[in-house]
Design an enzyme around this catalytic site. Structure first.
Site, PDB file in Angstrom:
ATOM      1  N   GLU A 275       0.841  -1.211   0.000  1.00  0.00           N
ATOM      2  CA  GLU A 275       0.000   0.000   0.000  1.00  0.00           C
ATOM      3  C   GLU A 275       0.869   1.252   0.000  1.00  0.00           C
ATOM      4  O   GLU A 275       0.769   2.086   0.894  1.00  0.00           O
ATOM      5  CB  GLU A 275      -0.888   0.010   1.254  1.00  0.00           C
ATOM      6  CG  GLU A 275      -1.760  -1.204   1.454  1.00  0.00           C
ATOM      7  CD  GLU A 275      -2.370  -1.277   2.868  1.00  0.00           C
ATOM      8  OE1 GLU A 275      -2.142  -0.365   3.685  1.00  0.00           O
ATOM      9  OE2 GLU A 275      -3.051  -2.267   3.153  1.00  0.00           O
ATOM     10  N   TYR A 318       5.736  17.954  11.582  1.00  0.00           N
ATOM     11  CA  TYR A 318       6.725  16.909  11.922  1.00  0.00           C
ATOM     12  C   TYR A 318       8.164  17.434  11.898  1.00  0.00           C
ATOM     13  O   TYR A 318       9.094  16.648  11.856  1.00  0.00           O
ATOM     14  CB  TYR A 318       6.670  15.747  10.911  1.00  0.00           C
ATOM     15  CG  TYR A 318       5.299  15.298  10.495  1.00  0.00           C
ATOM     16  CD1 TYR A 318       4.453  14.651  11.392  1.00  0.00           C
ATOM     17  CD2 TYR A 318       4.856  15.489   9.187  1.00  0.00           C
ATOM     18  CE1 TYR A 318       3.195  14.215  10.989  1.00  0.00           C
ATOM     19  CE2 TYR A 318       3.599  15.060   8.791  1.00  0.00           C
ATOM     20  CZ  TYR A 318       2.773  14.425   9.696  1.00  0.00           C
ATOM     21  OH  TYR A 318       1.535  14.001   9.293  1.00  0.00           O
ATOM     22  N   CYS A 345      -0.404  33.310  10.674  1.00  0.00           N
ATOM     23  CA  CYS A 345      -0.085  33.862  12.005  1.00  0.00           C
ATOM     24  C   CYS A 345       0.201  32.776  13.026  1.00  0.00           C
ATOM     25  O   CYS A 345      -0.575  32.567  13.965  1.00  0.00           O
ATOM     26  CB  CYS A 345      -1.228  34.750  12.457  1.00  0.00           C
ATOM     27  SG  CYS A 345      -1.521  36.038  11.251  1.00  0.00           S
ATOM     28  N   GLU A 346       1.272  32.047  12.813  1.00  0.00           N
ATOM     29  CA  GLU A 346       1.739  31.013  13.747  1.00  0.00           C
ATOM     30  C   GLU A 346       3.259  30.985  13.646  1.00  0.00           C
ATOM     31  O   GLU A 346       3.797  31.057  12.536  1.00  0.00           O
ATOM     32  CB  GLU A 346       1.247  29.619  13.319  1.00  0.00           C
ATOM     33  CG  GLU A 346      -0.231  29.448  13.188  1.00  0.00           C
ATOM     34  CD  GLU A 346      -0.894  28.858  14.423  1.00  0.00           C
ATOM     35  OE1 GLU A 346      -0.190  28.398  15.351  1.00  0.00           O
ATOM     36  OE2 GLU A 346      -2.125  28.885  14.452  1.00  0.00           O
TER      37      GLU A 346
HETATM   38  N1  LLP Z   1      -1.541   2.080   4.427  1.00  0.00           N
HETATM   39  C1  LLP Z   1      -2.039   2.564   5.585  1.00  0.00           C
HETATM   40  C2  LLP Z   1      -2.975   1.753   6.339  1.00  0.00           C
HETATM   41  C3  LLP Z   1      -1.637   3.831   6.050  1.00  0.00           C
HETATM   42  O1  LLP Z   1      -2.117   4.291   7.194  1.00  0.00           O
HETATM   43  C4  LLP Z   1      -0.719   4.594   5.270  1.00  0.00           C
HETATM   44  C5  LLP Z   1      -0.284   5.925   5.731  1.00  0.00           C
HETATM   45  C6  LLP Z   1      -0.249   4.055   4.060  1.00  0.00           C
HETATM   46  C7  LLP Z   1      -0.672   2.785   3.673  1.00  0.00           C
HETATM   47  C8  LLP Z   1       0.709   4.785   3.163  1.00  0.00           C
HETATM   48  O2  LLP Z   1       1.923   4.996   3.804  1.00  0.00           O
HETATM   49  P1  LLP Z   1       3.171   5.632   2.993  1.00  0.00           P
HETATM   50  O3  LLP Z   1       3.605   4.614   1.958  1.00  0.00           O
HETATM   51  O4  LLP Z   1       2.716   6.882   2.365  1.00  0.00           O
HETATM   52  O5  LLP Z   1       4.196   5.851   4.042  1.00  0.00           O
HETATM   53  N2  LLP Z   1       1.117  12.706   6.909  1.00  0.00           N
HETATM   54  C9  LLP Z   1       2.328  11.974   7.175  1.00  0.00           C
HETATM   55  C10 LLP Z   1       2.238  10.525   6.755  1.00  0.00           C
HETATM   56  C11 LLP Z   1       1.061   9.781   7.386  1.00  0.00           C
HETATM   57  C12 LLP Z   1       0.921   8.363   6.873  1.00  0.00           C
HETATM   58  C13 LLP Z   1      -0.369   7.755   7.327  1.00  0.00           C
HETATM   59  N3  LLP Z   1      -0.618   6.434   6.850  1.00  0.00           N
HETATM   60  C14 LLP Z   1       3.499  12.694   6.518  1.00  0.00           C
HETATM   61  O6  LLP Z   1       3.312  13.732   5.896  1.00  0.00           O
HETATM   62  O7  LLP Z   1       4.637  12.273   6.670  1.00  0.00           O
END
Ligand code: LLP
Length: 417
Positions: A275, A318, A345-346
């Protein structure tokens, strides 16, 4: 950053064959720009590596849910990982195949389950006993059958930012290996539900493959234990999580990861699901912004830009690092150290800190590697319309989302009089 697709020609930063300055002039700033070629390359890296096995690459829509991106990936053969009905509707609207959709997420509502069952998705990744019961009840009410996997929380440290670590036992995600066993036993007696697989997702922006392999070993052990009880798992879903090289220090590639995964499951009759979100779209896009003014205080120099934390939340949320490049490499002038801040404004409204740049007011900057969790996490904070998005292929550039208008900002609101 993909250096061959984002490179300087005649001191001008290009995306594929187009000078980014042209996009800024034609479409305004702030502007998200994506390279189609990069997107295709990233998807094919997974697809080619997994060729020898039955597999499904379910792009995680949350990383970037633009219809053009979903559509491009669907045409390449992708499936989709969704976590809400909104994401499902996006996939359907973009021409994605519901039979290749996996529904993840810790809080699916019954209405969302009903919609997913009606369109006939591939499988549900179940995250709790309550969810198992709700899905069972829903399938009985609708006289529909479906595939399920349980999301196992393998209690592995992915060595990433704590806000994006999801496979440790103290997080809200998945069920423990022990709990999973009892849930598989219960589910085996539910006639509407077909036990299909086992799933995990241990976190995001993971830069080495060891945590994945550790999680994999725990899942394989569970698969073997279940087989002894006659519960046969046919699909292994490793989730997403592979990082991209924001800081250019060298990290594991999808090919390395997939090769190691295949090696570990060799001899087993398992089809594979992954995924990936960030590793498909992250380095395909950038956020283009113009410097409104240069502000010098007693302590610091700021480049105040027309993009802000509401457009790209990652640095504020982050402390994430994105490379920031000037669109024009000036021959005159000198580099100085700037904090790159937005108009919101942060104090946390910065896109980069202490960057050495030779810039002046009016210049354009590219905030790199902003294709994942950029637009998809953007908000309207400070009543700022969200940026436009443009897709580039060779010399062609097409708006794939119009810039929001001030009317869009107030849509659906009413005065109380
Ligand atoms: N599958 C599930 C169940 C997930 O919760 C996520 C991401 C993915 C796949 C995809 O993960 P990836 O391959 O993109 O790492 N907003 C954060 C990242 C949050 C990820 C949440 N879940 C950022 O900007 O780093």
């Amino acid at each position: 950053m993909k250096k061959q697709l984002f490179s300087y020609k005649n001191n001008q930063l290009h995306i594929e064959s187009i000078p980014l300055e042209k996009l800024a002039n034609n479409f305004g700033t702030p502007l998200y720009a994506y390279s189609y070629k990069a997107l295709k390359e990233n998807f094919l890296a997974y697809q080619n590596a997994l060729e020898e096995r039955p597999h499904l690459i379910c792009y995680a829509v949350k990383a970037n849910g633009n219809l053009a991106i979903i559509n491009a990936l669907a045409k390449l053969g992708a499936g989709f990982d969704i976590v809400s009905q909104g994401e499902l509707e996006r996939v359907l609207a973009a021409g994605g195949d519901p039979k290749k959709v996996i529904f993840s997420g810790v809080g699916k509502t019954q209405a969302e389950m009903q919609r997913a069952l009606r369109v006939g998705i591939h499988s549900f990744n179940i995250e709790s006993e309550a969810e198992l019961d709700m899905l069972n009840k829903t399938t009985l009410e609708m006289s529909i059958q479906t595939n399920i996997s349980f999301r196992v929380n393998p209690d592995v440290d992915p060595k990433t930012h704590p806000y994006i670590a999801t496979g440790l036992k103290e997080t809200k995600f998945g069920v423990s290996v022990k709990k999973a066993k009892s849930l598989y036993r219960r589910a085996a007696k539910m006639a509407q539900l077909h036990i299909h697989g086992v799933d995990c997702h241990i976190g995001s922006q993971i830069t080495t493959i060891e945590p994945f392999l550790e999680a994999l070993d725990r899942l394989l052990h569970l698969i073997d234990e279940l087989a002894e009880e006659g519960i046969i798992i046919k699909t292994l879903d490793m989730g997403g999580g592979l990082g991209i090289d924001y800081t250019e220090e060298g990290i594991s590639s999808p090919t390395t990861y997939m090769t190691a995964l295949l090696e570990r499951v060799s001899g087993r009759d398992l089809s594979l699901v992954v995924e990936p979100g960030r590793s498909i779209v992250g380095d395909t896009g950038l956020l283009l912004t113009r410097i409104i003014s240069i502000k010098e205080t007693e302590d610091k120099k700021f480049a105040v830009i027309d993009a802000a934390m509401n457009d790209l939340h990652r640095p504020a949320l982050y402390q994430a690092w994105h490379s920031i490049l000037p669109l024009t490499q000036h021959s005159a002038g000198e580099s100085k150290t700037y904090d790159i801040a937005g108009p919101v404004c942060e104090s946390s409204d910065f896109l980069g800190k202490e960057r050495e740049l030779n810039i002046q007011a009016g210049d354009l900057l590219a905030i790199m590697d902003a294709g994942a969790y950029g637009f998809s996490m953007a908000s309207n904070y400070n009543a700022r319309p969200r940026p436009a998005e443009v897709m580039v292929r060779g010399e062609e550039a097409k708006i794939i989302r119009a810039r929001e208008s001030y009317e869009d900002l107030m849509r659906g609101e009413a005065k109380f009089d």
